[in-house]
Design a protein around this motif. Structure first.
Motif, PDB file in Angstrom:
ATOM      1  N   GLY A 189       0.698  -1.288  -0.149  1.00  0.00           N
ATOM      2  CA  GLY A 189       0.029  -0.165  -0.053  1.00  0.00           C
ATOM      3  C   GLY A 189       0.881   1.195  -0.149  1.00  0.00           C
ATOM      4  O   GLY A 189       2.052   1.135   0.608  1.00  0.00           O
ATOM      5  N   SER A 190       0.232   2.207  -0.487  1.00  0.00           N
ATOM      6  CA  SER A 190       1.029   3.523  -0.728  1.00  0.00           C
ATOM      7  C   SER A 190       0.136   4.770  -0.571  1.00  0.00           C
ATOM      8  O   SER A 190      -1.064   4.575  -0.647  1.00  0.00           O
ATOM      9  N   ILE A 216      -7.944  -6.913  -4.413  1.00  0.00           N
ATOM     10  CA  ILE A 216      -6.764  -6.125  -3.825  1.00  0.00           C
ATOM     11  C   ILE A 216      -7.006  -5.837  -2.298  1.00  0.00           C
ATOM     12  O   ILE A 216      -8.297  -5.283  -2.100  1.00  0.00           O
ATOM     13  N   CYS A 217      -5.967  -5.941  -1.496  1.00  0.00           N
ATOM     14  CA  CYS A 217      -5.983  -5.265  -0.218  1.00  0.00           C
ATOM     15  C   CYS A 217      -4.577  -4.793   0.152  1.00  0.00           C
ATOM     16  O   CYS A 217      -3.552  -5.362  -0.501  1.00  0.00           O
ATOM     17  N   PHE A 218      -4.478  -3.811   1.137  1.00  0.00           N
ATOM     18  CA  PHE A 218      -3.365  -3.394   1.416  1.00  0.00           C
ATOM     19  C   PHE A 218      -2.966  -3.514   3.053  1.00  0.00           C
ATOM     20  O   PHE A 218      -3.807  -3.719   3.789  1.00  0.00           O
ATOM     21  N   ALA A 219      -1.771  -3.549   3.172  1.00  0.00           N
ATOM     22  CA  ALA A 219      -1.287  -3.439   4.695  1.00  0.00           C
ATOM     23  C   ALA A 219      -1.369  -2.187   5.347  1.00  0.00           C
ATOM     24  O   ALA A 219      -1.679  -2.007   6.765  1.00  0.00           O
ATOM     25  N   THR A 220      -1.186  -1.225   4.704  1.00  0.00           N
ATOM     26  CA  THR A 220      -1.090   0.145   5.107  1.00  0.00           C
ATOM     27  C   THR A 220      -1.897   1.233   4.829  1.00  0.00           C
ATOM     28  O   THR A 220      -1.914   2.411   5.102  1.00  0.00           O
ATOM     29  N   GLU A 222      -6.269   1.590   2.619  1.00  0.00           N
ATOM     30  CA  GLU A 222      -7.531   0.728   2.076  1.00  0.00           C
ATOM     31  C   GLU A 222      -7.494   0.466   0.705  1.00  0.00           C
ATOM     32  O   GLU A 222      -6.845   1.000  -0.067  1.00  0.00           O
ATOM     33  N   PRO A 223      -8.399  -0.470   0.359  1.00  0.00           N
ATOM     34  CA  PRO A 223      -9.131  -1.658   1.260  1.00  0.00           C
ATOM     35  C   PRO A 223      -8.516  -2.433   2.029  1.00  0.00           C
ATOM     36  O   PRO A 223      -7.150  -2.893   1.638  1.00  0.00           O
ATOM     37  N   THR A 224      -8.794  -2.927   3.058  1.00  0.00           N
ATOM     38  CA  THR A 224      -8.193  -3.924   4.067  1.00  0.00           C
ATOM     39  C   THR A 224      -8.504  -5.086   3.719  1.00  0.00           C
ATOM     40  O   THR A 224      -9.286  -5.470   2.698  1.00  0.00           O
ATOM     41  N   ALA A 228     -11.554  -6.756   1.451  1.00  0.00           N
ATOM     42  CA  ALA A 228     -11.444  -7.615   0.167  1.00  0.00           C
ATOM     43  C   ALA A 228     -12.117  -8.861   0.323  1.00  0.00           C
ATOM     44  O   ALA A 228     -12.797  -9.478  -0.563  1.00  0.00           O
ATOM     45  N   VAL A 229     -12.231  -9.552   1.742  1.00  0.00           N
ATOM     46  CA  VAL A 229     -13.017 -10.668   1.906  1.00  0.00           C
ATOM     47  C   VAL A 229     -14.335 -10.468   1.745  1.00  0.00           C
ATOM     48  O   VAL A 229     -15.019 -11.193   1.243  1.00  0.00           O
TER      49      VAL A 229
END
Length: 295
Positions: A189-190, A216-220, A222-224, A228-229
């Motif tokens: 994530g960025s 897609i999802c990101f660690a830092t 959204e989306p979380t 995504a789930v």
């Protein structure tokens, strides 16, 4: 570690702290440019061990060339230490290949700045920065391979990525289509919308390659993982696999895993034939460009 790994001193302890100029190697005269493969670095020792395994395979593919592993931060040896060692060996040219998935701050600002400092210290050593790794289609194939491996095991809940991730072939077949399977592709994530959009493209390419629905999802940002789930379940998936778009394990992959411990998790990309091929392609392209400019 393999013999070639130890022989080249990749990550070999003990290593002086960052900035210590005692990191040297025996003097030698070399003709072909050295390869300095630069990884991100992490406080998590699994990350450095995984990248050391990656670079050992890269070195084994061309044993006639001098290959070194360096880290941008948090791990040793540093870029400065390795450049000092390469200069001491007698090299006049080194190609610096960023082991990075995207062309963001580290590739555009951080690494070029470090190399400028090194050039000032070693004016007779030419340093050429190669392109980053991704998003190369072969890396998305590697991501697919890690997903296939996880689907074929019974311990997919275990995360992640030990440094001895199998050196799998990209010829692995996609399992018989499971219309109720969804893939949550997770990236760092960025703050850059464009960078996040490029990561989302990775998920779309994986879907096109396999037929699996992806989100897609990101660690830092959204989306979380949970978002995504939820999206995958809304699309009819009742079996979800977490596929990390990461080269090595660390704090962020652990954070993602902890957010949804009930998911099945694939390994990070780690040591994979695609990594070796792409890095040497980047090396060859940078070398060819340098020769063209010198002609």
């Amino acid at each position: 570690m393999t013999d070639v790994f130890a022989a080249r001193g990749i990550g070999a302890p003990p290593v002086p702290p960052r900035g210590d100029r005692r990191f040297t190697a025996p003097a030698r005269i070399a003709t072909a440019p050295a390869l300095i493969a630069v990884a991100h670095g992490s406080r998590d020792p699994r990350s450095a061990a995984t990248m050391a395994a990656v670079v050992a395979e890269i070195a084994a593919a061309r044993p006639d060339l001098d290959v070194h592993l360096a880290f941008l931060d948090l791990s040793a040896p540093s870029v400065e230490q390795v450049v000092d060692a390469v200069a001491a060996q007698g090299h006049t040219h080194a190609i610096v290949a960023p082991l990075l998935l995207g062309s963001a701050f580290h590739a555009r600002i951080d690494l070029p700045g470090l190399l400028d400092e090194c050039r000032a210290r070693h004016p007779r050593l030419r340093l050429t920065q190669a392109d980053v790794l991704g998003p190369d289609p072969r890396l998305i194939e590697a991501l697919k391979d890690r997903a296939v491996e996880a689907l074929g095991t019974t311990d997919g809940h275990n995360t992640p990525a030990a440094p001895d991730v199998p050196n799998t072939s990209r010829s692995q077949a996609v399992p018989e289509q499971d219309t109720r399977l969804g893939i949550a592709v997770a990236a760092v994530g960025s703050s850059s919308h464009a960078a996040n959009a490029r990561s989302a493209d990775v998920a779309r390419h994986l879907s096109a390659m396999t037929g699996w629905p992806t989100e897609i999802c990101f660690a830092t940002t959204e989306p979380t993982v949970h978002e995504a789930v939820s999206r995958l379940r809304a699309r009819g998936a009742d079996r979800i696999l977490f596929a990390p778009w990461f080269l090595a394990p660390g704090l962020l992959t652990d954070r993602l895993a902890a957010a949804a411990p009930d998911l099945v998790y694939a390994n990070v990309i780690g040591a994979h034939p695609a990594m070796t091929e792409i890095v040497w392609d980047r090396y060859d392209a940078a070398h060819a460009a340098t020769l063209s400019l010198s002609a």
